[in-house]
Design a protein around this motif. Sequence first.
Motif, PDB file in Angstrom:
ATOM      1  N   HIS A 153       0.846  -1.194   0.000  1.00  0.00           N
ATOM      2  CA  HIS A 153       0.000   0.000   0.000  1.00  0.00           C
ATOM      3  C   HIS A 153       0.881   1.244   0.000  1.00  0.00           C
ATOM      4  O   HIS A 153       1.667   1.451   0.925  1.00  0.00           O
ATOM      5  CB  HIS A 153      -0.907   0.022   1.236  1.00  0.00           C
TER       6      HIS A 153
ATOM      7  N   SER B  13      -0.685   4.381  -0.978  1.00  0.00           N
ATOM      8  CA  SER B  13      -1.659   5.426  -1.274  1.00  0.00           C
ATOM      9  C   SER B  13      -1.318   6.738  -0.586  1.00  0.00           C
ATOM     10  O   SER B  13      -0.675   6.772   0.455  1.00  0.00           O
ATOM     11  CB  SER B  13      -3.050   4.968  -0.826  1.00  0.00           C
TER      12      SER B  13
ATOM     13  N   ASN C 149      -1.510  -0.686  -4.216  1.00  0.00           N
ATOM     14  CA  ASN C 149      -2.362   0.482  -4.016  1.00  0.00           C
ATOM     15  C   ASN C 149      -1.552   1.748  -4.255  1.00  0.00           C
ATOM     16  O   ASN C 149      -0.626   2.044  -3.497  1.00  0.00           O
ATOM     17  CB  ASN C 149      -2.932   0.472  -2.593  1.00  0.00           C
TER      18      ASN C 149
ATOM     19  N   GLU D  83      -5.084  -0.444  -7.472  1.00  0.00           N
ATOM     20  CA  GLU D  83      -5.908   0.683  -7.041  1.00  0.00           C
ATOM     21  C   GLU D  83      -5.253   1.995  -7.447  1.00  0.00           C
ATOM     22  O   GLU D  83      -4.152   2.310  -7.019  1.00  0.00           O
ATOM     23  CB  GLU D  83      -6.116   0.618  -5.527  1.00  0.00           C
TER      24      GLU D  83
END
Length: 481
Positions: A142, A144, A170, A198
């Motif tokens: 991740h 993000s 992500n 994502e």
Amino acid sequence: MSNKTHPKLDVLSVELVYRILDYLNDCDLVCSASNVSSRLNAIIHKYSRYQTLTTLNLESDQIRHQGAQNIAEALKQTKILTTLNLESILIRDQEAQHIAKVLEQNKTLTTLNFGSSKIGGEGAKHLAKALEQNNQTLITLHLSWNTIGPEGIHYFAKALEQNKTLTTLNLENNKIGDEEAKHLAKALEQNNTLITLELSWNTIGPAGIHYFAKALEQNKTLTTLDLGSNKIGDEGAKHLAKALEQNNALMSLNLRSNQIGDQGAKHLAEALEQHTTLTTLNLGSNKIGGEGAKHLAKALEQNNTLTRLYLSWNKVGPEGIHYFAKALEQNKTLATLYVGHNHIGADGAQQLAKALENNKTLTVLYIDYNDIGADGGKHLAKALENNKTLTTLDLDNNQIGDQGANHLATALEKNETLTMLFLSENKIGDEGAQHLAKALEKNKTLTRLRLDDNDIGHEGMRFLKHLMQEGRVFWNHRNYR
């Protein structure tokens, strides 16, 4: 920290050291105590809590105290940690480099969360290098809400072409535009392990989506693609629709907040008529009106794989809902439908109610913020008396009032499948509360009734009090008049 034997620790028994360790939090146990001395390391590695510690969630004050370099050193020591969460913790590029270096050798970590950590292009470069060359265990990363930018994305795209283990990446809100999308799309043509990507809250437009569409025509493994809050528009939707006609892997596609109108909806609908793997499509917060809804509804009459459709915050209106209601009478697979904030009114509610009397698959229906009024509530109540499949119904902010609540209460006395009903912000007063309370005395299947922000006073509270104590009715303090 030094790894030489600490003289004070040499005289402590193992049992006493264990008692001291009992008072340490997970961060101190992994990042501080394990780096004090050789003897303490040996004791810690046999300490039961350390042996079962597979997940480490760090907070900002802990990381300031320990330092990212100490976290990296701890990763060298532990042989069982599988998840490390550093979300919202300031990790500069140099500190990311320390952790990336350890990732090249680590054999246990499978999930790493760097969300909102201020990582820039240089830090991303080092992390990508670790994924490209040596790491063979990390499956979820991740990143993000960082500032990776063009440089960082270039390195990650290159890494994805080589990496054989990462399945979830992500990259939400990372200043990714069309050029960066081009690099990622090229990587997807080569990569055969990534399952979830994502990319919401970036600035990808039709040109960038064109590259992704081309990649999706060839990619055989990606099942979830999140492109919410970009700048796709109708042209981008057209590119994706064309890709869906060829792609047989994608199962979930998020296109929320992308300025998609009726024309884009038409292209996607035509693809849905043929596509056989997509189960979830999110088109919420776009500009889809009655015409676009007509095409999507027609697709639902043909499609037999889609199970979730999100259309909240569009401009579907009563006309568009009419087409959806007709489709629901025939569709055998759709289980979740969100059409909140679409100005459907009482007429639209009546159309949906008619569909619910015949539909046997829909289990979740959100019609919140649609101004259906008491009449709309009456129509839906009648449908609930016969429907045997719906378990969740959201009617928040629909001005149904006491009259609408009374109709729903009558339906609840007969309905045996609904488990959750949301009626917040509906101007329900003491009378409506009394009828609902009476219905719930007979109905034992409804386990959650929300009544936030209504006009219920002390009298209504008296009827609902025991249901609140049982945990079946929920509301906030703003209910009181």
